[in-house]
Design a protein around this motif. Structure first.
Motif, PDB file in Angstrom:
ATOM      1  N   LEU A  82      10.560  18.289 -40.694  1.00  0.00           N
ATOM      2  CA  LEU A  82      10.644  19.267 -41.778  1.00  0.00           C
ATOM      3  C   LEU A  82       9.475  20.245 -41.746  1.00  0.00           C
ATOM      4  O   LEU A  82       9.643  21.449 -41.991  1.00  0.00           O
ATOM      5  N   TRP A  88       8.520  23.611 -43.574  1.00  0.00           N
ATOM      6  CA  TRP A  88       8.262  23.140 -44.932  1.00  0.00           C
ATOM      7  C   TRP A  88       6.764  22.905 -45.132  1.00  0.00           C
ATOM      8  O   TRP A  88       6.052  22.526 -44.191  1.00  0.00           O
ATOM      9  N   ALA A  93       7.404  18.160 -47.414  1.00  0.00           N
ATOM     10  CA  ALA A  93       8.095  17.409 -46.360  1.00  0.00           C
ATOM     11  C   ALA A  93       7.898  15.913 -46.543  1.00  0.00           C
ATOM     12  O   ALA A  93       8.838  15.123 -46.381  1.00  0.00           O
TER      13      ALA A  93
END
Length: 330
Positions: A82, A88, A93
């Protein structure tokens, strides 16, 4: 008179243990001279966080898990993918991955925790193998066997860099994990877990929902492992499937048993000893694993309950003997 309850509270295993752990974390940097020692201690802290959660499952609830490295790997790779692949923020994340791992543990735990004994062990082993295979084969996201680079962990623009900063972060989270575990153990839910360990049938007779409590502690232990995995990924900057293997699951279970099942501080001690011991035994070169095995065997023979419970029992027996000697002398 008012100071006596305070002294009794400080001397209790829970409060005294927390103060001792906090003292060790506060003073240990005085003896860490370089980055290598900091790396080892940070790894100890991360393993200890996993073991504290795993001890709730194995030591208190009596439910074996041979696939907990799968949750550790899922946490590590979830945060890595992520944050590194999709951009992110690392904190988001990690939180999203933790929720996803909690959901996975809930969905998996409901059917497999109906099993008992070696059937449960085989089911959790299969779960861990599935996670490992997904990580290894989905190379478009995970990098496959070669692993994946992970962006540094940051919170609000502040990047966690340097082994000393990570030491304090992991140390604080370890204290939080131990505090949460101790509070759970002393709660009605914790007493229900201990009842399940003693006799599941007996626990259900007195009104304890066995399935609910087993799934609950399974999810909690998975969350501990996921958070530690996410932190490990961001700390190292690179993660490979090796941390999700069956061997790593066995290492985690061994740490819990070595330190002492049904002992939160035993889980911390077990993680500390078995993480640092291979480094200390490197001087034996080709005989390192033989010496390591001998240490394990000797510990289990002479301290069969694990390091912390066995030593605590010896001190209690000696204290009772001294009290008896004083009373007989009086």
């Amino acid at each position: 008179m008012q100071s006596r309850p305070i002294l009794v509270g400080l001397a209790s295993p829970r409060t005294g243990g927390m103060l001792a752990l906090a003292g060790v974390i506060a003073l240990l940097p005085l003896f860490l001279s370089n980055k290598y020692f900091y790396d080892i201690v940070v790894l100890v802290g991360l393993n200890a966080i996993v073991c504290v959660g795993l001890n709730l499952l194995i030591g208190y609830a009596g439910q074996i898990s041979l696939g907990h490295a799968g949750f550790f790997g899922a946490g590590a790779y979830g945060s890595a993918i992520l944050a590194s692949r999709f951009g992110w923020p690392p904190i988001a994340a990690m939180l999203a991955t933790t929720l996803a791992v909690a959901l996975l543990a809930y969905l998996v735990g409901r059917p497999i925790l109906r099993l008992k004994g070696h059937y449960l062990a085989m089911a959790t082993l299969g779960m861990g193998i599935i996670v490992f295979m997904v990580i290894t084969t989905e190379d478009a996201y995970t990098g496959g066997p070669d692993g994946i680079a992970v962006v540094p962990f940051s919170i609000g623009g502040y990047v966690l860099q340097g082994e000393r900063v990570w030491y304090w972060v992991v140390g604080a989270l370890l204290l939080l994990a131990v505090w949460l575990a101790q509070n759970l153990i002393d709660s009605p839910a914790g007493r229900a877990l201990r009842a399940l360990h003693s006799s599941e049938v007996g626990a259900e007779v007195v009104g304890i929902n066995a399935a609910k409590h087993k799934v609950m502690v399974f999810v909690i232990s998975a969350v501990f492992a996921s958070v530690a995995g996410s932190l490990a990924a961001h700390y190292s900057g690179f993660i490979t499937p090796g941390k999700a293997t069956f061997l790593h699951s066995i290492e985690l279970v061994t740490m819990v048993v070595f330190g002492g099942m049904a002992s939160t501080f035993g889980a911390v001690v077990g993680a500390a000893v078995l993480t640092t011991l291979p480094q200390l035994l490197a001087v034996f070169e080709d005989y390192e694993m033989m010496v390591f095995g001998a240490v394990m065997m000797g510990t289990m023979i002479f301290l069969p309950r694990g390091v912390v419970p066995s030593i605590a029992r010896l001190f209690q027996a000696r204290s009772k003997q001294q009290i008896g000697d004083k009373e007989s002398g009086a």
